[in-house]
Motif scaffolding. Structure first.
Motif, PDB file in Angstrom:
ATOM      1  N   SER A 107       0.838  -1.205   0.000  1.00  4.27           N
ATOM      2  CA  SER A 107       0.000   0.000   0.000  1.00  4.27           C
ATOM      3  C   SER A 107       0.870   1.251   0.000  1.00  4.27           C
ATOM      4  CB  SER A 107      -0.914   0.020   1.223  1.00  4.27           C
ATOM      5  OG  SER A 107      -1.766  -1.091   1.210  1.00  4.27           O
ATOM      6  N   THR A 112      -4.811   1.288  -8.834  1.00  3.35           N
ATOM      7  CA  THR A 112      -5.425   1.541  -7.527  1.00  3.35           C
ATOM      8  C   THR A 112      -6.931   1.301  -7.531  1.00  3.35           C
ATOM      9  OG1 THR A 112      -3.762   3.254  -7.263  1.00  3.35           O
ATOM     10  CG2 THR A 112      -5.540   3.219  -5.658  1.00  3.35           C
ATOM     11  N   TYR A 113      -7.629   1.931  -8.500  1.00  2.00           N
ATOM     12  CA  TYR A 113      -9.090   1.844  -8.481  1.00  2.00           C
ATOM     13  C   TYR A 113      -9.648   0.898  -9.549  1.00  2.00           C
ATOM     14  CZ  TYR A 113      -9.037   5.876  -5.353  1.00  2.00           C
ATOM     15  OH  TYR A 113      -8.828   6.720  -4.294  1.00  2.00           O
ATOM     16  N   GLY A 161      -6.766  12.747  -6.473  1.00  2.00           N
ATOM     17  CA  GLY A 161      -6.742  12.747  -5.009  1.00  2.00           C
ATOM     18  C   GLY A 161      -5.812  13.755  -4.360  1.00  2.00           C
ATOM     19  N   ASN A 162      -5.584  14.901  -4.981  1.00  2.00           N
ATOM     20  CA  ASN A 162      -4.703  15.936  -4.414  1.00  2.00           C
ATOM     21  C   ASN A 162      -3.265  15.460  -4.255  1.00  2.00           C
ATOM     22  OD1 ASN A 162      -6.916  17.567  -4.244  1.00  2.00           O
ATOM     23  ND2 ASN A 162      -7.300  17.143  -2.093  1.00  2.00           N
ATOM     24  N   PHE A 180       1.080   4.187  -3.092  1.00  2.00           N
ATOM     25  CA  PHE A 180       0.921   5.629  -2.963  1.00  2.00           C
ATOM     26  C   PHE A 180       2.213   6.333  -3.368  1.00  2.00           C
ATOM     27  CE2 PHE A 180       0.021   9.550  -0.361  1.00  2.00           C
ATOM     28  CZ  PHE A 180      -1.084   9.920  -1.089  1.00  2.00           C
ATOM     29  N   ARG A 186      -3.318   5.413 -11.050  1.00  2.00           N
ATOM     30  CA  ARG A 186      -4.498   5.468 -10.184  1.00  2.00           C
ATOM     31  C   ARG A 186      -5.668   4.706 -10.800  1.00  2.00           C
ATOM     32  NH1 ARG A 186      -4.022   6.872  -5.133  1.00  2.00           N
ATOM     33  NH2 ARG A 186      -5.902   8.127  -5.025  1.00  2.00           N
ATOM     34  N   PHE A 223       1.104   8.537   5.455  1.00  2.00           N
ATOM     35  CA  PHE A 223      -0.303   8.567   5.051  1.00  2.00           C
ATOM     36  C   PHE A 223      -0.939   7.183   5.154  1.00  2.00           C
ATOM     37  CE2 PHE A 223      -1.963  12.485   3.001  1.00  2.00           C
ATOM     38  CZ  PHE A 223      -0.980  13.330   3.493  1.00  2.00           C
TER      39      PHE A 223
END
Lengths: 400, 371
Positions: free
Chosen positions: B55, B261-262, B271-272, B59, B257, B302
């Motif tokens: 994880s 990720t998704y 996501g900023n 990120f 992403r 995070f």
């Protein structure tokens, strides 16, 4: 001497028992997870789920909640539903409530990874219409009744005949809830006010998400202000947060006769009770507790439940999954009419002949583009309401 | 730029992080919790097993790519705040291919990544042209383009790309398995290809900035665009190429992403992360080799805080407080560093005049006279 030893042994045993008690209690600990899409104190949707978790802790000995708030790509880009569920399972969670339709797809994938944990996705209907893992279920409350009451109260209170509906994003759920408000508003405008139903202006503006994301959604504060600027005097809120009631309160303090009806949480009126006509809200606690009880007793089964309200409990709210409560802002003269409408609703809904139908959802009803939804006298099928493809004829606003 | 020794650089980078950890600890104690337990949970959340570590890497990859891109634009003196939008455009381009292009898996994935680079680069070029031709500062152009990218994403998700069962404006349907980046293993779900790309990008940016004419020109452009232009440096094309290089890297980050990720396109898919990358680049003062280390720390912080939130039920905003404190400390330490530099700059000519035989003792009042 014998006596002393006797007492010594007894007290040692007693001491050991004392030590064992917390151990036993710990064995009975029941951990459950709640994953929220917004903050736990949003005075709306997410807060009502947080309160349900507190209700479970208060009513199920040994229950311990683990909550994760604001799981969405903007607030928590570093984490996914899988990561959060993994952490919750490692904390010992046996049931995880995923409380947004945005978690619907991911809930299935995550549930497949943890077959021993029960996942309940709220407002999704995966367990109804798709092939899902056996540990996924859904429940929801028939919010149509409080929404119709909200619509009726708005129509009875309005002097301009213009009602604004502050919508979230566009999907079958938000369409049916906006439409339920419209049906209540139109019914009361026609039958209690004696006005022409076509003269009622019911406008829906969708902001684009369940709550305000700067730069992404419309600003609900601005939308609420522009409703009032354009002559609406009542706003019904359909978003997770409380902008409608805040704006109505500000403008009422400046002398305008404007009102709002918040949505989601029973304390939704708190920010401006004098501008609040009433509030349509969820009371998830009992349904959470039922789920946890079923899982604890090993009798939980996957399924989709759309729970009707408990009619004699809509305001007291001990057992009903949804509720509606009047607030200070409701004009005196309107209350008897609203109560009469409520009596009508209860009479209809408790009549066994009407089982499987929802009050006011009966033909002739057309969709916004003129397609027939139900013929004269025919009830709309429950699933047709659940998957409502458009707004209803007579409403202003986008259906897609 | 005054040369600083490597230990000094590392110290100046770590200082704000350590300072903010200390202040956060004080805050945690203030609300009656144990800071050691808090940091333990964060460490567990980030490193307790390979899944947790994965994880962190998931990120780290987009954050590092975006940071490297920003190192390039900062070098050219550009505040490319539009990096968020460039990530989104990369994600959009990759999502298009994932949904509509049918090719054998490895070819399709490469194609998606190339498209994502093009998408990000084009969106960045737009901000660049707005600056060079129309005089719109890249911060304002970038903010506007971020919003537009976001609106386009939401339009596509709730309109043309909505899932067949009806849109909820939350996500497209999951992309087909062939279009996704494969995991290394179920125990370590990270994309090998993306890891390789990131490592290559780190080396690439380092050498491009240090060892090429382009890198030197970017530096000149960044330092003083007018003199650079007078000396024959093509500043306009440098601005555009720096923006596009950053956009391409951000585009890959965006693609990661959606393709990993998704496994679908979602609103705010960036996501900023781009804004977080801005912070990182400030923290490392544009050093491409330091950036991946700091992004790794940030990613661990995070990701670890997810466990912190679940296990300790501490207020969610704690990670936000920590982040805010880091920004504050970075700004403070940058200010201190500038001051220190100016003091030295002031002292140097004097040192030269006095010449070698007399060592210069630091005199604190010099700084005050300078001011």
């Amino acid at each position: 001497m014998v006596r002393t030893r006797y007492w010594l042994v007894l007290s040692v045993i007693a001491f050991m028992l004392c030590l064992a008690v917390p151990g036993l209690a710990q064995d009975e600990e029941f951990v459950f997870g709640v994953i929220l899409v917004g903050p736990q104190n949003d005075r709306g949707w997410s807060q009502s789920h947080y309160e349900a978790a507190e209700y479970v802790e208060a009513n199920w000995p040994g229950a311990r909640k683990v909550v994760f708030e604001s799981l969405n790509p903007a607030d928590a880009p570093e984490t996914t539903l899988l990561d959060v569920a993994t952490e919750m399972v490692s904390e010992g969670a046996r049931v995880i409530f995923t409380t947004s339709d945005s978690f619907e797809e991911d809930t299935d994938t995550v549930a497949a990874a943890f077959p021993d944990v029960v996942f309940v996705n709220i407002t999704g209907s995966n367990a109804l219409d798709e092939d899902v893992p056996p540990n996924v279920g859904n429940f929801n409350g028939q919010m149509e009744a409080p929404r119709a009451l909200a619509g009726c109260a708005a129509a009875l209170t309005s002097e301009t005949g213009k009602i604004g509906y502050l919508g979230a994003l566009i999907n079958p759920e938000t369409r049916r809830l906006a439409s339920a408000s419209y049906l209540g508003a139109r019914y009361c405008w026609e039958n209690y006010r004696g006005e022409d139903p076509d003269s009622l202006e019911f406008t829906v503006t969708w902001i684009g998400f369940w709550f305000h994301i700067p730069g992404v959604t419309l600003d609900p504060t601005e939308v609420a202000n522009s409703f009032f600027d354009n002559g609406a005097d009542v706003i019904i809120s359909g978003i997770d947060t409380s902008e409608a009631i805040v704006v109505a309160g500000q403008r009422q303090r400046q002398g305008e006769r404007v009102f709002a009806i918040p949505y989601g949480n029973r304390n939704g009126c708190e920010e401006a009770p004098e501008a609040c006509i009433g509030v349509a809200y969820y009371n998830w606690g009992p349904a959470y507790l039922d789920t946890i009880e079923a899982v604890a007793n090993g009798v939980w089964e996957s399924g989709w439940e759309w729970l009707p309200p408990v009619w004699d409990d809509l305001e007291a709210n001990e057992s009903s999954i949804i509720g509606y409560a009047d607030s200070e802002g409701l004009p005196e003269e309107v209350k008897p009419q609203l109560d009469a409408f409520y009596e009508e609703m209860v009479a209809y809904s408790t009549d066994p002949a009407n089982e499987g139908t929802i009050f006011l959802w009966r033909g002739p009803l057309n969709l916004q583009d003129g397609t027939e939804l139900a013929a004269e006298g025919e009830p709309v099928d429950l699933l047709d309401i659940w998957f409502l493809p458009q707004l209803l004829e007579g409403m202003v606003g986008a259906s897609q | 730029m005054t040369k600083q020794s490597t230990p000094m650089q590392v110290a100046l980078t770590l200082l704000p992080i350590v300072a903010s950890l200390v202040i956060t600890s004080a805050l945690i104690m203030l609300v009656g919790r144990d800071p050691i337990a808090v940091y333990e949970r964060i460490l567990e959340g980030a490193f307790r097993n390979t899944n947790a570590l994965a994880s962190v890497f998931n990120f780290w990859i987009p954050l590092t790519l975006a940071s490297l891109g920003l190192v390039i634009t900062f070098r050219a003196g550009l505040w490319n705040i539009g990096v968020e939008g460039q990530m989104m455009f990369g994600a959009l381009f990759a999502s298009w291919a994932a949904q509509y292009v049918v090719l054998p898996a490895p070819v399709l994935v490469s194609f998606e990544i190339v498209l994502a680079m093009i998408g990000g680069a084009l969106w960045a070029a737009l901000a660049g042209v707005l600056k060079t031709r129309l005089g719109v500062h890249e911060i304002f152009g970038g903010v506007a383009l971020n919003s537009i990218a976001s609106v386009i994403t939401i339009y596509l998700i709730s309109g043309p790309w909505q899932p067949p069962e009806g849109g909820s404006a939350q996500s497209t349907a999951p992309f087909p398995a062939d279009s996704l980046l494969p995991s290394i293993s179920p125990e370590f779900p990270v994309s090998l290809l993306a890891l390789i790309i990131t490592v290559v990008a780190i080396a690439g940016v380092f050498f491009a900035l240090r060892g090429t004419r382009w890198g030197l020109e970017l530096k000149a452009t960044g330092r003083n665009p007018r003199s650079a232009l007078l000396l024959g440096v093509p500043t306009e094309s440098n601005v555009l190429s720096a923006m596009m290089a950053c956009g391409a890297l951000a585009g890959i980050a965006g693609a990661y992403r959606v393709l990993f990720t998704y496994a679908s396109l979602r609103p705010l898919v960036s996501g900023n992360i781009g804004f977080l990358a801005l912070l990182v680049v400030l923290l490392v003062s544009m050093r491409p080799l330091l950036a991946p280390l700091v992004t790794f720390m940030v990613a661990a912080l995070f990701v670890g805080s997810t466990r912190l939130k679940v296990a300790m039920q501490l207020d969610q905003s704690l990670a936000g407080v920590l982040q805010g404190l880091i920004v504050l400390m970075v700004l403070l330490s940058n200010g201190l560093r500038e001051r220190w530099r100016e003091r030295r700059r002031f002292r140097e000519p004097e040192a030269a005049a006095v010449s070698d035989y007399q060592p210069v003792t630091p005199v604190t009042t010099e700084a005050t006279t300078y001011e």
